[in-house]
Design an enzyme around this catalytic site. Structure first.
Site, PDB file in Angstrom:
ATOM      1  N   HIS A   1       0.977  -1.102   0.035  1.00 40.89           N
ATOM      2  CA  HIS A   1       0.150   0.083  -0.137  1.00 40.89           C
ATOM      3  C   HIS A   1       0.841   1.309  -0.049  1.00 40.89           C
ATOM      4  O   HIS A   1       0.542   2.125  -0.896  1.00 40.89           O
ATOM      5  CB  HIS A   1      -0.869   0.031   1.186  1.00 40.89           C
ATOM      6  CG  HIS A   1      -1.983  -1.055   1.408  1.00 40.89           C
ATOM      7  ND1 HIS A   1      -2.079  -1.706   2.407  1.00 40.89           N
ATOM      8  CD2 HIS A   1      -2.829  -1.465   0.347  1.00 40.89           C
ATOM      9  CE1 HIS A   1      -3.041  -2.716   2.579  1.00 40.89           C
ATOM     10  NE2 HIS A   1      -3.636  -2.386   1.091  1.00 40.89           N
TER      11      HIS A   1
ATOM     12  N   LYS B   1     -18.321  -6.015   7.951  1.00 36.44           N
ATOM     13  CA  LYS B   1     -17.170  -6.826   8.230  1.00 36.44           C
ATOM     14  C   LYS B   1     -16.594  -6.518   9.786  1.00 36.44           C
ATOM     15  O   LYS B   1     -16.755  -5.481  10.129  1.00 36.44           O
ATOM     16  CB  LYS B   1     -15.856  -6.317   7.115  1.00 36.44           C
ATOM     17  CG  LYS B   1     -16.029  -7.426   6.043  1.00 36.44           C
ATOM     18  CD  LYS B   1     -14.539  -7.245   5.409  1.00 36.44           C
ATOM     19  CE  LYS B   1     -14.733  -7.509   3.836  1.00 36.44           C
ATOM     20  NZ  LYS B   1     -13.662  -7.388   3.174  1.00 36.44           N
TER      21      LYS B   1
ATOM     22  N   SER C   1      -2.969  -7.770   3.054  1.00 35.87           N
ATOM     23  CA  SER C   1      -3.055  -7.655   4.585  1.00 35.87           C
ATOM     24  C   SER C   1      -3.224  -9.051   5.146  1.00 35.87           C
ATOM     25  O   SER C   1      -2.822  -9.241   6.339  1.00 35.87           O
ATOM     26  CB  SER C   1      -4.149  -6.876   4.751  1.00 35.87           C
ATOM     27  OG  SER C   1      -3.968  -5.452   4.279  1.00 35.87           O
TER      28      SER C   1
ATOM     29  N   ARG D   1      -2.229  -6.031  -8.317  1.00 40.60           N
ATOM     30  CA  ARG D   1      -1.113  -6.763  -8.044  1.00 40.60           C
ATOM     31  C   ARG D   1      -0.786  -7.872  -9.137  1.00 40.60           C
ATOM     32  O   ARG D   1       0.111  -8.004  -9.671  1.00 40.60           O
ATOM     33  CB  ARG D   1      -1.303  -7.585  -6.771  1.00 40.60           C
ATOM     34  CG  ARG D   1      -0.903  -6.856  -5.549  1.00 40.60           C
ATOM     35  CD  ARG D   1      -1.578  -7.473  -4.305  1.00 40.60           C
ATOM     36  NE  ARG D   1      -2.989  -7.849  -4.431  1.00 40.60           N
ATOM     37  CZ  ARG D   1      -3.557  -8.153  -3.355  1.00 40.60           C
ATOM     38  NH1 ARG D   1      -3.094  -8.354  -2.141  1.00 40.60           N
ATOM     39  NH2 ARG D   1      -5.120  -8.379  -3.507  1.00 40.60           N
TER      40      ARG D   1
END
Ligand code: PNS
Length: 158
Positions: free
Chosen positions: A17, A41, A128, A90
């Site tokens: 990030h 979440k 993460s 990515r």
């Protein structure tokens, strides 16, 4: 003044990030990191913790600020007078979901564009979730997250 929004969950912020943040900061006058407050979440870190870790991480970047948001990303972008959303890509596995998000955002907000930055190769595997998994197994985290995140992550995992 070109303002870009870099949104995400950042649970926690990784060096991947941070790489995207630094590169965006070199391209725009101001980059606002938007930390999602997603009530559906249960993140490992609270919203406040995620915002604070990001603020520590970007301390030396004058044109970067960190804020939280709730609801639609395009509404947050409009409130902040930005018409650019930044996302890191990515690998091909990111592409479907990212394309879906970018296109749905553009359908409801045609004036707002998404700019994709390809992740630097050394962070192409990093997420993460992987970082949290490594923390559980006491892997050295220095290659994966900013220094200020390490102790907070280890405390949390304990
Ligand atoms: O770091 P993440 O979890 O991949 O980030 C996802 C994020 C925050 C960019 C995305 O979930 C989002 O924009 N949420 C806000 C709600 C919204 O605008 N949804 C419509 C577009 S999918």
């Amino acid at each position: 003044m070109r303002v870009a929004i870099y949104p995400g969950s950042f649970d926690p912020v990784t060096l991947g990030h941070f790489d995207i943040i630094k590169r965006s900061a070199a391209m725009f006058d101001h980059v606002i990191i938007g930390v999602l407050n997603n009530t559906a979440k249960t993140p490992l870190f609270s919203l406040e913790e995620r915002v604070n870790m990001l603020r520590d991480t970007v301390l030396d970047l004058d044109n970067v600020s960190v804020e939280s948001f709730q609801g639609l990303l395009v509404d947050f972008a409009r409130i902040k007078k930005s018409n650019t959303i930044i996302r890191g890509l990515r690998a091909l596995t990111d592409f479907d979901l990212e394309m879906q998000m970018a296109q749905s955002n553009r359908t409801v907000a045609p004036d707002i564009d998404t700019v994709f930055l390809s992740t630097s190769v050394q962070y192409s595997y990093l997420s993460s979730s992987i970082v949290k998994e490594y923390a559980r197994y006491n892997v050295d985290l220095r290659e994966f997250v900013p220094e200020c995140v390490i102790s907070k992550l280890m405390d949390k995992i304990k």
